[in-house]
Design a protein around this motif. Structure first.
Motif, PDB file in Angstrom:
ATOM      1  N   VAL A   1       0.841  -1.199   0.000  1.00  0.00           N
ATOM      2  CA  VAL A   1       0.000   0.000   0.000  1.00  0.00           C
ATOM      3  C   VAL A   1       0.873   1.245   0.000  1.00  0.00           C
ATOM      4  CG1 VAL A   1      -1.770   1.277   1.259  1.00  0.00           C
ATOM      5  CG2 VAL A   1      -1.833  -1.221   1.213  1.00  0.00           C
TER       6      VAL A   1
ATOM      7  N   MET B   1      -3.391   5.937  -2.142  1.00  0.00           N
ATOM      8  CA  MET B   1      -4.134   4.881  -2.825  1.00  0.00           C
ATOM      9  C   MET B   1      -5.595   4.865  -2.375  1.00  0.00           C
ATOM     10  SD  MET B   1      -1.920   1.357  -3.067  1.00  0.00           S
ATOM     11  CE  MET B   1      -0.868   1.033  -4.487  1.00  0.00           C
ATOM     12  N   THR B   2      -6.447   4.304  -3.228  1.00  0.00           N
ATOM     13  CA  THR B   2      -7.822   3.987  -2.864  1.00  0.00           C
ATOM     14  C   THR B   2      -7.892   2.477  -2.661  1.00  0.00           C
ATOM     15  OG1 THR B   2      -8.711   5.834  -4.140  1.00  0.00           O
ATOM     16  CG2 THR B   2     -10.249   4.064  -3.573  1.00  0.00           C
ATOM     17  N   VAL B   3      -8.242   2.070  -1.447  1.00  0.00           N
ATOM     18  CA  VAL B   3      -8.119   0.676  -1.032  1.00  0.00           C
ATOM     19  C   VAL B   3      -9.448   0.172  -0.488  1.00  0.00           C
ATOM     20  CG1 VAL B   3      -6.889  -0.942   0.481  1.00  0.00           C
ATOM     21  CG2 VAL B   3      -5.697   1.067  -0.440  1.00  0.00           C
TER      22      VAL B   3
ATOM     23  N   LEU C   1      -4.788   7.894   2.666  1.00  0.00           N
ATOM     24  CA  LEU C   1      -5.466   6.833   1.925  1.00  0.00           C
ATOM     25  C   LEU C   1      -6.959   7.132   1.836  1.00  0.00           C
ATOM     26  CD1 LEU C   1      -3.862   3.692   3.617  1.00  0.00           C
ATOM     27  CD2 LEU C   1      -3.162   4.761   1.470  1.00  0.00           C
TER      28      LEU C   1
ATOM     29  N   ILE D   1      -9.987   4.841   2.122  1.00  0.00           N
ATOM     30  CA  ILE D   1     -10.346   3.485   2.519  1.00  0.00           C
ATOM     31  C   ILE D   1     -11.846   3.296   2.330  1.00  0.00           C
ATOM     32  CG2 ILE D   1     -10.415   1.823   4.405  1.00  0.00           C
ATOM     33  CD1 ILE D   1      -7.592   2.421   3.601  1.00  0.00           C
TER      34      ILE D   1
ATOM     35  N   PHE E   1     -10.637   1.334  -7.528  1.00  0.00           N
ATOM     36  CA  PHE E   1      -9.701   0.879  -6.507  1.00  0.00           C
ATOM     37  C   PHE E   1      -8.318   0.625  -7.080  1.00  0.00           C
ATOM     38  CE2 PHE E   1     -13.859  -0.631  -4.873  1.00  0.00           C
ATOM     39  CZ  PHE E   1     -13.879   0.113  -3.700  1.00  0.00           C
ATOM     40  N   ASP E   2      -7.312   1.168  -6.398  1.00  0.00           N
ATOM     41  CA  ASP E   2      -5.934   0.793  -6.703  1.00  0.00           C
ATOM     42  C   ASP E   2      -5.643  -0.599  -6.171  1.00  0.00           C
ATOM     43  OD1 ASP E   2      -4.947   3.369  -7.833  1.00  0.00           O
ATOM     44  OD2 ASP E   2      -5.459   4.101  -5.830  1.00  0.00           O
ATOM     45  N   LEU E   3      -6.211  -0.903  -5.021  1.00  0.00           N
ATOM     46  CA  LEU E   3      -5.944  -2.194  -4.371  1.00  0.00           C
ATOM     47  C   LEU E   3      -7.200  -2.666  -3.650  1.00  0.00           C
ATOM     48  CD1 LEU E   3      -3.613  -4.234  -3.666  1.00  0.00           C
ATOM     49  CD2 LEU E   3      -3.370  -2.984  -1.518  1.00  0.00           C
TER      50      LEU E   3
END
Length: 246
Positions: A80, A84-86, A107, A109, A156-158
């Motif tokens: 991460v 990022m968008t997680v 982040l 989330i 989402f990145d992850l």
């Protein structure tokens, strides 16, 4: 005690610390004292009110194989990056991931887990979005049509998912149909999908099929799968990361 009641009778230490504006060490000491008095029950990373209605199954699960889950979470946290968008689901392993992400910053989330929302909101500039939908108390999360509609609006990145079982020929399986359905929706908008699963889920079975295993990019686990399961994972194109030992 009042904070536990407001959180539905069960809570993670991080949730209580955030609500009460104290350190997690203070929460742990207080829970230890209350457990000796018989008013709360301690589990790894949290507590629930003695005599709480229903089965606190989430807390039972999170207390099992805690070391393996912590290692997996630490490995995932390294994937991460700031801003990022997680997405994190309601699984017990992803609860450990959320604790690790308290060190990250800026982040976005998204989660259907009440505990993850409580753990990360207001930490290091993080923005937390809690999905709506029908609450399932045993999972401490939201599910259903509303959650599906809302989650489709994010890029989402992850995405970090948990699973109840991994079986060759069938893929990633779940005990809950609602959880399997949400996981299948979330992966469609993800650049990278990570499945977090300790080795004891290898070869197990469950009634509901989750996301297409070919849409999962990485499996993070504590031991490498073997035999026909390893062959299937390779055919699905899933990379296996084995988290470092203690």
């Amino acid at each position: 005690m009042d904070a536990l009641r407001r959180l539905g009778g069960t809570a993670r230490n991080s949730e209580l610390a955030n609500m009460l504006a104290v350190s997690e060490e203070t929460v742990r000491r207080t829970i230890k004292a209350l457990s000796k008095a018989g008013t709360v029950e301690r589990v790894h990373g949290g507590a629930y009110l003695a005599g709480v209605q229903g089965d606190p199954s989430f807390f039972r699960r999170i207390s099992q194989h805690a070391e393996e889950k912590r290692r997996i979470a630490g490995h995932i946290a390294k994937m991460v990056q700031d801003q990022m968008t997680v997405f994190l689901d309601v699984g017990s392993t992803t609860a450990f991931v959320a604790e690790e992400l308290r060190r990250a910053g800026n982040l976005t989330i998204v989660s259907n887990s009440i505990g993850i929302g409580q753990a990360l909101a207001g930490i290091n500039g993080n923005r937390v979005h809690l999905l709506g939908g029908e609450m399932q108390s045993d999972e401490r999360g939201t599910f259903g049509h509303v959650a599906h509609r809302q989650v489709q609006r994010y890029a989402f990145d992850l995405v970090v998912l948990s699973t109840d079982a991994i079986l060759d020929r069938k893929g990633f399986l779940y005990q809950s149909l609602a959880e399997a359905d949400l996981a299948s929706v979330v992966v469609r908008n993800a650049d990278h999908v990570v499945m977090a699963a300790a080795h004891f889920k290898f070869g197990e079975t469950a009634p509901y099929v989750g996301p297409d295993p070919r849409m999962v990019h990485t499996l993070v686990t504590d031991r490498a799968p073997k035999g026909t399961l390893a062959d299937s994972i390779g055919q699905w194109g899933v990379n296996v990361h084995v988290a470092d030992g203690p």
